[in-house]
Design a protein around this motif. Structure first.
Motif, PDB file in Angstrom:
ATOM      1  N   HIS A 298       8.030   8.657 -11.433  1.00  0.00           N
ATOM      2  CA  HIS A 298       9.400   8.953 -11.034  1.00  0.00           C
ATOM      3  C   HIS A 298      10.430   8.634 -12.109  1.00  0.00           C
ATOM      4  O   HIS A 298      11.489   9.255 -12.168  1.00  0.00           O
ATOM      5  CB  HIS A 298       9.761   8.178  -9.763  1.00  0.00           C
ATOM      6  CG  HIS A 298       8.829   8.440  -8.620  1.00  0.00           C
ATOM      7  ND1 HIS A 298       8.719   9.678  -8.020  1.00  0.00           N
ATOM      8  CD2 HIS A 298       7.956   7.616  -7.976  1.00  0.00           C
ATOM      9  CE1 HIS A 298       7.819   9.614  -7.050  1.00  0.00           C
ATOM     10  NE2 HIS A 298       7.344   8.389  -7.010  1.00  0.00           N
ATOM     11  N   GLY A 299      10.145   7.656 -12.934  1.00  0.00           N
ATOM     12  CA  GLY A 299      11.117   7.236 -13.938  1.00  0.00           C
ATOM     13  C   GLY A 299      10.865   5.810 -14.375  1.00  0.00           C
ATOM     14  O   GLY A 299       9.729   5.306 -14.303  1.00  0.00           O
TER      15      GLY A 299
ATOM     16  N   VAL B 163       7.408   3.447 -17.611  1.00  0.00           N
ATOM     17  CA  VAL B 163       7.721   4.446 -16.585  1.00  0.00           C
ATOM     18  C   VAL B 163       6.538   4.652 -15.644  1.00  0.00           C
ATOM     19  O   VAL B 163       5.379   4.407 -15.991  1.00  0.00           O
ATOM     20  CB  VAL B 163       8.107   5.798 -17.231  1.00  0.00           C
ATOM     21  CG1 VAL B 163       9.294   5.641 -18.183  1.00  0.00           C
ATOM     22  CG2 VAL B 163       6.922   6.431 -17.963  1.00  0.00           C
TER      23      VAL B 163
ATOM     24  N   TYR C 283      10.365   8.742 -24.936  1.00  0.00           N
ATOM     25  CA  TYR C 283      10.945   8.635 -23.590  1.00  0.00           C
ATOM     26  C   TYR C 283      11.883   9.810 -23.346  1.00  0.00           C
ATOM     27  O   TYR C 283      11.839  10.444 -22.285  1.00  0.00           O
ATOM     28  CB  TYR C 283      11.707   7.316 -23.424  1.00  0.00           C
ATOM     29  CG  TYR C 283      12.585   7.299 -22.190  1.00  0.00           C
ATOM     30  CD1 TYR C 283      12.036   7.146 -20.925  1.00  0.00           C
ATOM     31  CD2 TYR C 283      13.973   7.493 -22.288  1.00  0.00           C
ATOM     32  CE1 TYR C 283      12.835   7.168 -19.783  1.00  0.00           C
ATOM     33  CE2 TYR C 283      14.778   7.510 -21.162  1.00  0.00           C
ATOM     34  CZ  TYR C 283      14.209   7.343 -19.910  1.00  0.00           C
ATOM     35  OH  TYR C 283      15.000   7.379 -18.786  1.00  0.00           O
TER      36      TYR C 283
ATOM     37  N   ARG D 276      11.679  12.800 -20.616  1.00  0.00           N
ATOM     38  CA  ARG D 276      12.743  13.103 -19.669  1.00  0.00           C
ATOM     39  C   ARG D 276      13.111  14.584 -19.707  1.00  0.00           C
ATOM     40  O   ARG D 276      13.470  15.175 -18.678  1.00  0.00           O
ATOM     41  CB  ARG D 276      14.002  12.288 -19.984  1.00  0.00           C
ATOM     42  CG  ARG D 276      13.903  10.820 -19.660  1.00  0.00           C
ATOM     43  CD  ARG D 276      13.771  10.559 -18.183  1.00  0.00           C
ATOM     44  NE  ARG D 276      14.926  11.006 -17.421  1.00  0.00           N
ATOM     45  CZ  ARG D 276      14.968  11.041 -16.089  1.00  0.00           C
ATOM     46  NH1 ARG D 276      13.883  10.707 -15.388  1.00  0.00           N
ATOM     47  NH2 ARG D 276      16.059  11.433 -15.457  1.00  0.00           N
TER      48      ARG D 276
ATOM     49  N   ASP E 216      21.167   6.214 -18.072  1.00  0.00           N
ATOM     50  CA  ASP E 216      21.748   7.181 -17.130  1.00  0.00           C
ATOM     51  C   ASP E 216      23.021   7.794 -17.711  1.00  0.00           C
ATOM     52  O   ASP E 216      23.231   9.015 -17.636  1.00  0.00           O
ATOM     53  CB  ASP E 216      22.052   6.504 -15.793  1.00  0.00           C
ATOM     54  CG  ASP E 216      20.793   6.151 -15.015  1.00  0.00           C
ATOM     55  OD1 ASP E 216      19.742   6.765 -15.288  1.00  0.00           O
ATOM     56  OD2 ASP E 216      20.863   5.263 -14.149  1.00  0.00           O
TER      57      ASP E 216
END
Length: 469
Positions: free
Chosen positions: A85-86, A82, A155, A159, A48
């Motif tokens: 959603h994530g 994942v 990844y 994203r 994050d």
């Protein structure tokens, strides 16, 4: 506004975002530390915080250039689970133990033989398969919610553009998951029920899609900004040398947290699992014989928290006094893994002396790797060790007449990202400047120092059953 590529480079220690123009010139570079979160389920990467920094930095750099593409480049032994959603679980840091106490079959019984994957059995989480097995056994319900397993570069591509992909350089990086000779997943993928998690394969240079519209609005980047599939970092350093038909470098030293020696023309018969020798897989899917140790990490341990570049006299003083560092000084990986490093002789008292000791140690460890790889041909130094003014010259004096070159751009990963973006025009970096040959640095008594170091480390290898930690 000038057209540019953004290379998003996540190393184990540092993260870098570079803006590169169409000719391969760096226009801007931004950096931050790559810090691991110790709390929560287990030590994990703070994706994050990384993403927030990435988007903020892209917004800043978008004022300087028309960013038409982004390519992710990352360290290995890292993957994301994942759903739509994530993340379903945090992305684990490989520098921790992944031993399971469950009654299910032990991982070692499930992993394929070395001559199938050329992945040595490593400790901590350096075998990605061991991480995944531990996660599956420890968090079975959460693991079961995953829709996709994404290698770390992919990844970040996902994203940014929402397209899930797999790519061979990260799959083939001591994961136990890939069988290079067949270009297929190894038996453990099916045995553990992971096959359905694997997305379709794409080449590292493939354009997966455009930047998400909401990220376009957030960053100010153009709506046609393309997201490339991405690549494992040390393989990014190999790209410009894959098809050199001249007398240029055929052994690449990718240097950073890890120092990885890759023999582009070497066979696999020399590889010994017990010595942390392995085959990585290049961007074309070909196995490449490699040997490595945690060169950047060990250099930092020896040089100290405030390194100060030495001079030739500092190096000569250590050679004269026969003061030397004996492996190893990292927690994992390398031919001497599990051994406690120490300094033989007087310990340098100055920062410059410690820098000199670290330099001598890394040169001798590199020579050791090159010898055991049976690597022939000229050597090129790529990455962070190009900033050390004595590493390449000392290596040139150590390699028995072998030519040593030093890349001038200082970042093989950044230039590897540029090659991926321009693969169709310059598939192997022919437009980039050639590395420069290095003159040997000949210290007085260097040969006897080398032999003394080799004699001192030989007993460390007598027990071939020492596990990796």
């Amino acid at each position: 506004m000038i057209d540019a590529l953004a290379v998003f480079d996540i190393g184990k220690t540092n993260i870098k975002l570079s803006l590169v123009d169409a000719q391969g010139h760096e226009l801007a570079v931004r950096r931050r530390a790559n810090e691991v979160v110790q709390g929560g389920f287990y030590p994990h990467h703070d994706v994050d915080a990384i993403e927030a920094w990435l988007l903020s930095t892209l917004s800043e750099l978008a004022q300087q250039a028309y960013i038409s593409a982004i390519v992710p480049v990352t360290h290995g032994a890292t993957a994301a689970l994942v759903d739509e959603h994530g993340l379903v679980l945090p992305i684990a840091d490989y520098e921790q133990s992944f031993r399971t106490s469950s009654p299910s079959p032990e991982y070692e019984a499930l992993r394929p033989a070395f001559d199938h994957t050329f992945s040595p059995s490593l400790g901590l989480g350096l075998n990605l398969g061991r991480q995944l097995y531990w996660l599956q056994q420890t968090y079975p319900e959460t693991f079961g919610r995953a829709h996709r397993l994404l290698m770390y570069p992919q990844y970040w591509a996902w994203r940014l553009c929402g397209v899930a992909a797999a790519e061979v350089t990260s799959l083939g990086c001591h994961t136990d998951l890939w069988q290079p000779s067949d270009g297929t997943y190894s038996s453990i993928v099916a045995s553990c029920g992971w096959t359905q998690l694997m997305p379709s394969l794409h080449p590292a240079w493939a354009e997966l899609g455009c930047l998400h519209p909401h990220l376009v609005r957030q960053t100010g980047l153009p709506s046609d900004c393309r997201i490339l599939c991405g690549i494992h970092d040390s393989n990014a350093s190999l790209l410009r040398y894959l098809d050199r038909s001249d007398n240029g470098p055929r052994v690449v030293l990718s240097t950073g947290t890890w120092l990885i020696a890759a023999a582009l023309d070497g066979g696999l018969d020399c590889l010994r699992e017990q010595s942390d020798m392995l085959a990585n897989v290049n961007a074309r899917g070909e196995a490449v014989a490699c040997m490595r140790f945690m060169g950047g990490r060990e250099f930092a341990e020896l040089a100290g928290s405030t390194p100060h570049v030495c001079n030739e006299a500092d190096l000569q003083a250590l050679v004269d006094s026969q003061s030397m560092a004996l492996p190893c000084f990292s927690g994992c990986g390398g031919p001497f893994a599990g051994r406690q490093g120490h300094i033989s002789g007087s310990v340098p008292e100055t920062a410059a002396g410690r820098y000199a000791l670290a330099t001598l140690y890394c040169v001798l460890m590199t020579e050791y790797c090159l010898e055991h790889l049976q690597a022939s041909g000229p050597v090129v130094v790529e990455g962070s060790f190009t900033a050390n003014p004595y590493f390449a010259p000392l290596l040139a004096a150590t390699s028995g007449g072998r030519e040593v070159f030093c890349s001038e751009d200082g970042s093989g990963t950044t230039m590897g990202g540029w090659i991926l973006r321009h693969w169709r025009e310059h598939p192997h970096g022919a437009a980039l400047p050639a590395p420069k040959a290095v003159a040997p640095l000949r210290l007085r008594g260097w040969e006897s120092y080398r032999q003394a170091w080799r004699h001192a480390v030989t007993p460390l290898l007598r027990n071939e059953d020492i596990p990796f930690f």
